[in-house]
Design a protein around this motif. Structure first.
Motif, PDB file in Angstrom:
ATOM      1  N   CYS A  95       5.583   2.832  11.901  1.00 31.94           N
ATOM      2  CA  CYS A  95       5.446   4.329  12.503  1.00 31.94           C
ATOM      3  C   CYS A  95       4.596   5.687  12.237  1.00 31.94           C
ATOM      4  O   CYS A  95       4.801   5.671  10.532  1.00 31.94           O
ATOM      5  N   GLY A  96       4.564   6.247  12.217  1.00 35.38           N
ATOM      6  CA  GLY A  96       3.242   7.714  11.844  1.00 35.38           C
ATOM      7  C   GLY A  96       2.004   7.126  11.002  1.00 35.38           C
ATOM      8  O   GLY A  96       2.058   5.594  10.616  1.00 35.38           O
ATOM      9  N   GLY A  97       1.401   8.394  11.078  1.00 33.53           N
ATOM     10  CA  GLY A  97      -0.127   8.614  10.274  1.00 33.53           C
ATOM     11  C   GLY A  97      -0.961   8.900  11.003  1.00 33.53           C
ATOM     12  O   GLY A  97      -1.189   8.818  12.877  1.00 33.53           O
ATOM     13  N   SER A  98      -2.129   8.022  10.265  1.00 32.68           N
ATOM     14  CA  SER A  98      -3.538   8.038  11.260  1.00 32.68           C
ATOM     15  C   SER A  98      -4.158   6.974  10.790  1.00 32.68           C
ATOM     16  O   SER A  98      -4.434   6.804   9.313  1.00 32.68           O
ATOM     17  N   ILE A  99      -5.684   6.164  10.400  1.00 35.57           N
ATOM     18  CA  ILE A  99      -6.697   5.758  10.563  1.00 35.57           C
ATOM     19  C   ILE A  99      -7.524   6.507  11.232  1.00 35.57           C
ATOM     20  O   ILE A  99      -8.144   6.292  12.333  1.00 35.57           O
ATOM     21  N   SER A 100      -8.148   7.077  10.494  1.00 33.41           N
ATOM     22  CA  SER A 100      -9.511   7.560  10.557  1.00 33.41           C
ATOM     23  C   SER A 100     -11.000   6.605  10.828  1.00 33.41           C
ATOM     24  O   SER A 100     -10.721   5.293  10.205  1.00 33.41           O
ATOM     25  N   LYS A 101     -11.574   7.384  11.340  1.00 29.79           N
ATOM     26  CA  LYS A 101     -13.119   6.483  11.900  1.00 29.79           C
ATOM     27  C   LYS A 101     -13.768   6.461  10.902  1.00 29.79           C
ATOM     28  O   LYS A 101     -14.092   6.662   9.692  1.00 29.79           O
ATOM     29  N   GLY A 102     -13.924   4.622  10.753  1.00 31.56           N
ATOM     30  CA  GLY A 102     -15.080   3.854   9.904  1.00 31.56           C
ATOM     31  C   GLY A 102     -13.454   3.717   8.552  1.00 31.56           C
ATOM     32  O   GLY A 102     -14.033   2.683   7.679  1.00 31.56           O
ATOM     33  N   SER A 103     -12.442   3.267   8.749  1.00 29.55           N
ATOM     34  CA  SER A 103     -11.799   3.201   7.963  1.00 29.55           C
ATOM     35  C   SER A 103     -11.262   1.712   8.168  1.00 29.55           C
ATOM     36  O   SER A 103     -11.187   0.817   9.466  1.00 29.55           O
ATOM     37  N   GLU A 104     -11.059   0.297   6.837  1.00 30.92           N
ATOM     38  CA  GLU A 104     -10.348  -0.294   6.936  1.00 30.92           C
ATOM     39  C   GLU A 104      -9.080  -0.865   7.370  1.00 30.92           C
ATOM     40  O   GLU A 104      -8.524  -0.262   5.768  1.00 30.92           O
ATOM     41  N   LEU A 105      -8.574  -1.956   7.390  1.00 29.22           N
ATOM     42  CA  LEU A 105      -7.136  -1.776   7.126  1.00 29.22           C
ATOM     43  C   LEU A 105      -7.227  -3.650   7.314  1.00 29.22           C
ATOM     44  O   LEU A 105      -6.973  -3.929   8.601  1.00 29.22           O
ATOM     45  N   ILE A 106      -6.731  -3.850   6.294  1.00 27.69           N
ATOM     46  CA  ILE A 106      -5.897  -5.635   6.519  1.00 27.69           C
ATOM     47  C   ILE A 106      -4.565  -5.876   6.104  1.00 27.69           C
ATOM     48  O   ILE A 106      -4.325  -5.762   4.471  1.00 27.69           O
ATOM     49  N   VAL A 107      -3.923  -6.239   6.411  1.00 33.25           N
ATOM     50  CA  VAL A 107      -2.556  -6.633   6.505  1.00 33.25           C
ATOM     51  C   VAL A 107      -2.363  -7.823   6.378  1.00 33.25           C
ATOM     52  O   VAL A 107      -2.012  -9.004   7.342  1.00 33.25           O
ATOM     53  N   GLU A 108      -2.817  -8.680   5.394  1.00 36.67           N
ATOM     54  CA  GLU A 108      -2.070 -10.086   5.053  1.00 36.67           C
ATOM     55  C   GLU A 108      -0.640 -10.189   4.486  1.00 36.67           C
ATOM     56  O   GLU A 108      -0.643 -11.068   3.524  1.00 36.67           O
ATOM     57  N   VAL A 109       0.757 -10.276   4.966  1.00 39.86           N
ATOM     58  CA  VAL A 109       1.579 -10.101   4.986  1.00 39.86           C
ATOM     59  C   VAL A 109       2.197  -9.807   5.472  1.00 39.86           C
ATOM     60  O   VAL A 109       2.033  -8.787   6.163  1.00 39.86           O
ATOM     61  N   ALA A 110       3.413 -10.739   6.044  1.00 36.75           N
ATOM     62  CA  ALA A 110       4.456 -10.173   6.872  1.00 36.75           C
ATOM     63  C   ALA A 110       5.542  -9.676   6.542  1.00 36.75           C
ATOM     64  O   ALA A 110       5.931  -9.221   7.666  1.00 36.75           O
ATOM     65  N   GLU A 111       6.315  -9.671   5.958  1.00 35.27           N
ATOM     66  CA  GLU A 111       7.428  -8.630   5.090  1.00 35.27           C
ATOM     67  C   GLU A 111       6.579  -7.536   5.288  1.00 35.27           C
ATOM     68  O   GLU A 111       6.184  -6.516   3.906  1.00 35.27           O
ATOM     69  N   PHE A 112       6.842  -5.816   5.943  1.00 37.84           N
ATOM     70  CA  PHE A 112       5.764  -4.993   5.910  1.00 37.84           C
ATOM     71  C   PHE A 112       6.062  -3.412   6.099  1.00 37.84           C
ATOM     72  O   PHE A 112       6.998  -4.260   7.477  1.00 37.84           O
ATOM     73  N   LEU A 113       5.980  -2.944   5.672  1.00 34.38           N
ATOM     74  CA  LEU A 113       6.703  -1.446   6.187  1.00 34.38           C
ATOM     75  C   LEU A 113       5.567  -0.409   5.763  1.00 34.38           C
ATOM     76  O   LEU A 113       5.426  -0.522   5.011  1.00 34.38           O
ATOM     77  N   TRP A 114       5.540  -0.001   7.641  1.00 39.32           N
ATOM     78  CA  TRP A 114       4.157   1.335   7.132  1.00 39.32           C
ATOM     79  C   TRP A 114       5.342   2.802   8.119  1.00 39.32           C
ATOM     80  O   TRP A 114       5.387   2.425   8.740  1.00 39.32           O
ATOM     81  N   ARG A 115       5.293   3.808   6.827  1.00 43.47           N
ATOM     82  CA  ARG A 115       5.626   4.886   7.433  1.00 43.47           C
ATOM     83  C   ARG A 115       4.506   6.308   7.207  1.00 43.47           C
ATOM     84  O   ARG A 115       4.530   6.271   5.881  1.00 43.47           O
ATOM     85  N   ASP A 116       3.985   6.548   7.918  1.00 42.61           N
ATOM     86  CA  ASP A 116       3.718   7.789   7.484  1.00 42.61           C
ATOM     87  C   ASP A 116       2.439   7.668   6.633  1.00 42.61           C
ATOM     88  O   ASP A 116       2.367   8.930   5.080  1.00 42.61           O
ATOM     89  N   VAL A 117       1.533   6.991   6.809  1.00 38.64           N
ATOM     90  CA  VAL A 117       0.454   6.752   5.902  1.00 38.64           C
ATOM     91  C   VAL A 117      -0.884   7.570   6.539  1.00 38.64           C
ATOM     92  O   VAL A 117      -1.149   6.727   7.309  1.00 38.64           O
ATOM     93  N   GLN A 118      -1.424   8.040   5.813  1.00 40.51           N
ATOM     94  CA  GLN A 118      -2.290   8.444   6.230  1.00 40.51           C
ATOM     95  C   GLN A 118      -3.571   7.996   5.266  1.00 40.51           C
ATOM     96  O   GLN A 118      -4.414   7.907   3.589  1.00 40.51           O
ATOM     97  N   LEU A 119      -4.852   6.939   6.133  1.00 39.56           N
ATOM     98  CA  LEU A 119      -5.479   6.494   5.577  1.00 39.56           C
ATOM     99  C   LEU A 119      -6.591   6.575   5.980  1.00 39.56           C
ATOM    100  O   LEU A 119      -7.553   6.762   7.687  1.00 39.56           O
ATOM    101  N   GLU A 120      -7.948   6.842   5.277  1.00 37.77           N
ATOM    102  CA  GLU A 120      -9.429   6.908   5.269  1.00 37.77           C
ATOM    103  C   GLU A 120     -10.141   6.218   4.460  1.00 37.77           C
ATOM    104  O   GLU A 120     -10.251   6.636   2.975  1.00 37.77           O
ATOM    105  N   GLY A 121     -10.313   5.239   4.677  1.00 36.53           N
ATOM    106  CA  GLY A 121     -11.505   4.020   3.453  1.00 36.53           C
ATOM    107  C   GLY A 121     -10.513   3.178   3.969  1.00 36.53           C
ATOM    108  O   GLY A 121     -10.334   2.280   5.042  1.00 36.53           O
ATOM    109  N   SER A 122     -10.444   1.841   2.986  1.00 43.59           N
ATOM    110  CA  SER A 122     -10.401   0.381   2.904  1.00 43.59           C
ATOM    111  C   SER A 122      -8.500   0.701   2.426  1.00 43.59           C
ATOM    112  O   SER A 122      -8.744   0.885   1.498  1.00 43.59           O
ATOM    113  N   LEU A 123      -8.247  -0.070   3.316  1.00 46.59           N
ATOM    114  CA  LEU A 123      -6.503  -0.310   2.591  1.00 46.59           C
ATOM    115  C   LEU A 123      -6.945  -2.388   3.054  1.00 46.59           C
ATOM    116  O   LEU A 123      -6.021  -2.313   3.731  1.00 46.59           O
TER     117      LEU A 123
END
Length: 230
Positions: A65-93
């Motif tokens: 819920c909420g936030g942003s993922i900018s152009k050229g970013s990388e998001l890898i989520v290898e976990v099932a029990e996960f919460l994302w709230r208002d995360v701003q990503l510019e780069g690799s996570l």
């Protein structure tokens, strides 16, 4: 050149699916144009979500819920029990868990049996900013459909066993690796300059179920999630 029925075209289909999932969670992402746009440049971002986050999209969306993922970013989520709230990503996570869906035990015949939901890795990100150089998109050796890429910087979280990671109201700049041992929770909180890291042992009553979990409720044709803190 057409990308139809090629590994590169299949990757773009996965990126479109990720866009469809996350854009309906009030997360801003760059639009994905036609395949021809990316023949030479690669995808506009790289997002790989483990199927166990859902597998239904309706379930996956309630964990974001909420936030942003900018152009050229990388998001890898290898976990099932996960919460994302208002995360701003510019780069690799990158978030990796040994026990994505649960732990294993030895069966009577010596086979490993997966115990779903038992001693899972867990990750919560709330009001977090991630800023780093991420993928080197100019590196000629990148093979995006293999997820074989050159990174300049990244934020990486590694969860061993039933480890938990929580970050709240913090900003991560540059290269960071947080490795959480089995049976522990790592909490990242803000301080006047940067952030503080606290590593604590999980209480005995939280070793199997975790310090929090998602409660599933079926309402007609829909599934609702409720975050339960222990």
């Amino acid at each position: 050149m057409s990308l139809h029925q090629t590994p590169e075209g299949s990757l773009l289909d996965i990126m479109r699916n990720a866009h469809d999932i996350l854009s309906q969670c009030n997360i801003y992402l760059p639009e994905i144009e036609g395949n021809e746009k990316y023949i030479d440049s690669g995808p506009p971002f790289l997002i790989l979500l483990h199927p166990a986050l859902g597998p239904l999209w309706e379930v996956s969306r309630q964990k974001f819920c909420g936030g942003s993922i900018s152009k050229g970013s990388e998001l890898i989520v290898e976990v099932a029990e996960f919460l994302w709230r208002d995360v701003q990503l510019e780069g690799s996570l990158i978030i990796e868990a040994e026990n994505v869906m649960g732990s294993t035990r030895m069966g009577k015949n010596g086979d490993l049996i997966l115990q779903y939901g038992h001693r899972c890795g867990r990750c919560k990100l709330q009001n977090v900013k991630v800023l780093n150089e991420g993928i080197d998109w100019k590196f000629s050796g990148n093979v995006f459909w293999k997820h074989d890429v050159q990174r300049s910087e990244s934020l990486k979280v590694i969860l061993h066993g039933n480890a938990e990671f929580e970050a709240t109201e913090v900003s991560f700049q540059g290269n960071h690796v947080f490795e959480v041992p089995d049976g522990h929770k790592m909490k990242i909180t803000p301080r006047i300059s940067g952030f503080s890291v606290q590593l604590e042992t999980l209480a005995p009553n939280m070793v199997d179920s975790g310090s929090w979990y998602w409660r599933y409720k079926i309402n007609g044709e829909h599934i609702g999630l409720e975050l339960v803190e222990l």
